[in-house]
Design a protein around this motif. Structure first.
Motif, PDB file in Angstrom:
ATOM      1  N   VAL A   1       0.840  -1.207   0.000  1.00  0.00           N
ATOM      2  CA  VAL A   1       0.000   0.000   0.000  1.00  0.00           C
ATOM      3  C   VAL A   1       0.870   1.250   0.000  1.00  0.00           C
ATOM      4  CG1 VAL A   1      -1.601   1.353   1.416  1.00  0.00           C
ATOM      5  CG2 VAL A   1      -2.018  -1.088   1.042  1.00  0.00           C
ATOM      6  N   MET A   2       1.899   1.253   0.821  1.00  0.00           N
ATOM      7  CA  MET A   2       2.752   2.444   0.946  1.00  0.00           C
ATOM      8  C   MET A   2       3.479   2.780  -0.354  1.00  0.00           C
ATOM      9  SD  MET A   2       2.239   3.663   3.924  1.00  0.00           S
ATOM     10  CE  MET A   2       3.570   4.810   4.170  1.00  0.00           C
ATOM     11  N   THR A   3       3.772   1.779  -1.156  1.00  0.00           N
ATOM     12  CA  THR A   3       4.529   2.022  -2.383  1.00  0.00           C
ATOM     13  C   THR A   3       3.646   2.158  -3.628  1.00  0.00           C
ATOM     14  OG1 THR A   3       4.885  -0.352  -2.702  1.00  0.00           O
ATOM     15  CG2 THR A   3       6.583   0.865  -1.492  1.00  0.00           C
TER      16      THR A   3
ATOM     17  N   ASN B   1      -4.699   8.552   0.770  1.00  0.00           N
ATOM     18  CA  ASN B   1      -3.862   8.970   1.898  1.00  0.00           C
ATOM     19  C   ASN B   1      -4.335   8.337   3.201  1.00  0.00           C
ATOM     20  OD1 ASN B   1      -2.167  10.521   0.331  1.00  0.00           O
ATOM     21  ND2 ASN B   1      -3.321  12.396   0.671  1.00  0.00           N
TER      22      ASN B   1
ATOM     23  N   TYR C   1      -3.721   3.803  -3.777  1.00  0.00           N
ATOM     24  CA  TYR C   1      -4.393   3.891  -2.478  1.00  0.00           C
ATOM     25  C   TYR C   1      -4.472   5.340  -1.981  1.00  0.00           C
ATOM     26  CZ  TYR C   1      -4.036  -1.146  -2.465  1.00  0.00           C
ATOM     27  OH  TYR C   1      -4.159  -2.472  -2.808  1.00  0.00           O
TER      28      TYR C   1
ATOM     29  N   THR D   1      -5.776   5.355   3.581  1.00  0.00           N
ATOM     30  CA  THR D   1      -5.328   3.962   3.595  1.00  0.00           C
ATOM     31  C   THR D   1      -3.829   3.907   3.867  1.00  0.00           C
ATOM     32  OG1 THR D   1      -7.087   3.346   2.056  1.00  0.00           O
ATOM     33  CG2 THR D   1      -5.255   1.801   2.281  1.00  0.00           C
ATOM     34  N   LYS D   2      -3.080   4.844   3.323  1.00  0.00           N
ATOM     35  CA  LYS D   2      -1.642   4.879   3.575  1.00  0.00           C
ATOM     36  C   LYS D   2      -1.335   5.230   5.034  1.00  0.00           C
ATOM     37  CE  LYS D   2      -0.036   5.493  -1.090  1.00  0.00           C
ATOM     38  NZ  LYS D   2       0.920   6.111  -1.980  1.00  0.00           N
TER      39      LYS D   2
ATOM     40  N   ALA E   1      -1.754   2.028   6.800  1.00  0.00           N
ATOM     41  CA  ALA E   1      -0.618   1.158   6.479  1.00  0.00           C
ATOM     42  C   ALA E   1       0.629   1.575   7.248  1.00  0.00           C
ATOM     43  CB  ALA E   1      -0.348   1.177   4.975  1.00  0.00           C
TER      44      ALA E   1
END
Length: 80
Positions: free
Chosen positions: A55-57, A63, A61, A65-66, A69
């Protein structure tokens, strides 16, 4: 062992995510993990670490959701 706990703001975001019918399954999985770590020393499992990392990369997704994560990753086992 990681002793970090979820902040009130992130816990609130996680609760809202779980109640949101339009939230993705990914966001809901992360939200569940975040809430399970709110008042405990639970650590993130390997599968959720991998999901959170993806998700982070990813650009697909939101902000929110990040943010979930990032919280999940910050509470992972640092020895892995």
């Amino acid at each position: 062992m990681n002793k970090k706990k979820t902040s009130k703001n992130v816990a609130s975001l996680a609760a809202k995510t779980l109640k949101n019918q339009n939230a993705s399954n990914t966001a809901k999985k992360l939200a569940g993990s975040v809430l399970s770590q709110t008042k405990s020393t639970n650590q993130t499992g390997v599968k959720l670490e991998s999901l959170a990392s993806t998700v982070m990369t990813s650009k697909k997704y939101s902000n929110e959701t990040k943010t979930l994560a990032g919280s999940v990753l910050s509470q992972s086992n640092k020895k892995r």
